[in-house]
Design an enzyme around this catalytic site. Structure first.
Site, PDB file in Angstrom:
ATOM      1  CD  GLU A  60      27.064  32.961  40.301  1.00 38.34           C
ATOM      2  OE1 GLU A  60      27.431  33.938  39.337  1.00 38.34           O
ATOM      3  OE2 GLU A  60      26.091  32.583  40.446  1.00 38.34           O
ATOM      4  CD  GLU A 108      43.955  25.672  37.465  1.00 38.73           C
ATOM      5  OE1 GLU A 108      44.151  25.574  37.411  1.00 38.73           O
ATOM      6  OE2 GLU A 108      43.408  26.900  37.460  1.00 38.73           O
ATOM      7  CB  CYS A 116      40.596  38.002  39.758  1.00 36.69           C
ATOM      8  SG  CYS A 116      39.099  38.646  39.819  1.00 36.69           S
TER       9      CYS A 116
HETATM   10  S1  SF4 Z   1      33.063  35.111  35.578  1.00 39.86           S
HETATM   11 FE1  SF4 Z   1      33.474  33.417  34.757  1.00 39.86          FE
HETATM   12  S2  SF4 Z   1      32.737  32.009  36.349  1.00 39.86           S
HETATM   13 FE2  SF4 Z   1      31.350  33.903  36.630  1.00 39.86          FE
HETATM   14  S3  SF4 Z   1      29.964  33.818  35.796  1.00 39.86           S
HETATM   15 FE3  SF4 Z   1      31.340  35.057  34.289  1.00 39.86          FE
HETATM   16  S4  SF4 Z   1      31.964  33.272  32.677  1.00 39.86           S
HETATM   17 FE4  SF4 Z   1      31.135  31.622  34.598  1.00 39.86          FE
END
Ligand code: SF4
Length: 350
Positions: A160, A94, A332
């Site tokens: 990430e 997404e 978010c």
């Molecule tokens: S916030 Fe979500 S996408 Fe970002 S590192 Fe943590 S688990 Fe992964």
């Protein structure tokens, strides 16, 4: 057996140059191909009209130009749009388009799922399912109808980014280079939980802004909500950042989700100020959005305001981020798609 053709879209100038050399095409073809890929949005090799017919034929034997357009979208009552893209591994990702008065932002994903399992994040709940290619990352910008009015790009969607550094850096190069989309790096922000080795590479190779997920200045607390703290403690992340002489144009910000009664006290303000002492940075405070199965609530608005004022009083520029696209799960931490291509696309009611 039919050979799968490689996509030229998502390749850097150097990669196209290698292809041009391999096929013994004239060296000026590299610039021509890049121009058609990233400035003229060509969707087939045939469209590259200033390449000779024989050059196009040679290229087409092994290569193609493929742009993926969204499979579906949802529109929030606040105008935010959530786009659904299919990846080459038959998984969905997404992206969110967020219109504001003076800026138009697209929030893009860098992975399908994520391995880090932060407590407050829907993407983390689906586990890691794959890295996106540079083409798949760029498609989330180049493939949406709002492409020509986009002013800002944030790598804050699924995944990430610094766990997929090669493809993310390639996409950043294409976005910011004169041969590519020629966007200013100051219009692009990459978010990270602080993967230190890749963070160093990112700082050295890119001039884009950086947003680090802080969420608590105390290691024991941060470990409870962000398992990464056991691998790359935020104290070391901050020390790493402090060790670089960063250009004046480059902005470092810290994201801070407000958990009621957990990380929203005076003690936290004091420790954040101590941790970030001597650093030119800012803090974005974010309301916690409800994720199933987590034992936390968002801090109340007046607590968030007080927290902001206290941090500002310590000399740290602090803003409160407006939540956008909540009703379509585009805000978010809420982007998530578990479904495969032969399933029904995920919607906010699933
Ligand atoms: S916030 Fe979500 S996408 Fe970002 S590192 Fe943590 S688990 Fe992964």
């Amino acid at each position: 057996m039919e050979q799968l053709q490689t996509n030229l879209f998502g390749k850097t100038y150097t990669e196209i140059q290698e292809i041009v050399n391999d096929l013994s095409l004239p060296s000026y073809s590299t610039g021509q191909i890049c121009n058609w890929l990233y400035k003229k949005n060509a969707d087939s090799i045939e469209k590259i009209s200033n390449l000779s017919k024989s050059a196009r034929t040679a290229l087409s034997k092994q290569y193609t130009i493929r742009h993926d357009t969204p499979q579906d979208f949802q529109v929030s009552s606040d105008g935010t749009k959530k786009y659904l893209f299919l990846t080459i591994r038959s998984r969905y990702i997404e992206a969110a388009y967020i219109p504001e008065v003076s800026r138009h932002t697209v929030c893009i994903s860098s992975q399908v799922g994520c391995k880090w399992g932060c407590l407050f994040c829907m993407t983390g709940k689906q586990g890691f399912q794959g890295n996106l290619t540079a083409a798949e990352i760029l498609n989330q910008f180049a493939g949406i109808p709002e492409k020509d009015i986009i002013t800002n790009i944030v790598y804050m969607g699924m995944g990430e980014p610094l766990d997929n550094p090669d493809e993310v850096l390639k996409s950043l190069e294409i976005l910011t280079s004169s041969y590519g989309y020629a966007m200013s790096p100051s219009r692009i922000t990459v978010s990270t939980i602080g993967i230190i080795p890749a963070l160093k590479v990112f700082i050295e190779k890119s001039n884009c802004h950086l947003a680090v997920s802080l969420h608590s200045p105390f290691s024991d607390e941060r470990k409870q909500i962000m398992p990464v703290e056991s691998v790359f403690p935020v104290k070391e992340v901050v020390e790493t950042l402090k060790s670089y002489k960063l250009g004046r144009q480059r902005r470092i910000s810290f994201e801070y989700i407000m958990f009621k009664g957990f990380n929203d006290t005076r003690r936290h303000v004091n420790e954040i100020a101590r941790l970030l002492n001597g650093m030119k940075c800012r803090i974005n405070l974010i309301r916690l959005h409800s994720v199933p199965g987590i034992p936390f609530k968002s801090s109340e608005d007046d607590t968030i305001l007080r927290f902001r004022n206290s941090l500002s009083g310590k000399g740290i520029i602090t803003t409160i981020r407006a939540s956008r696209g909540l009703d379509i799960l585009a805000a978010c931490g809420l982007l998530s798609t578990r479904h495969l291509s032969n399933d029904k696309p995920l919607t906010s009611s699933d």
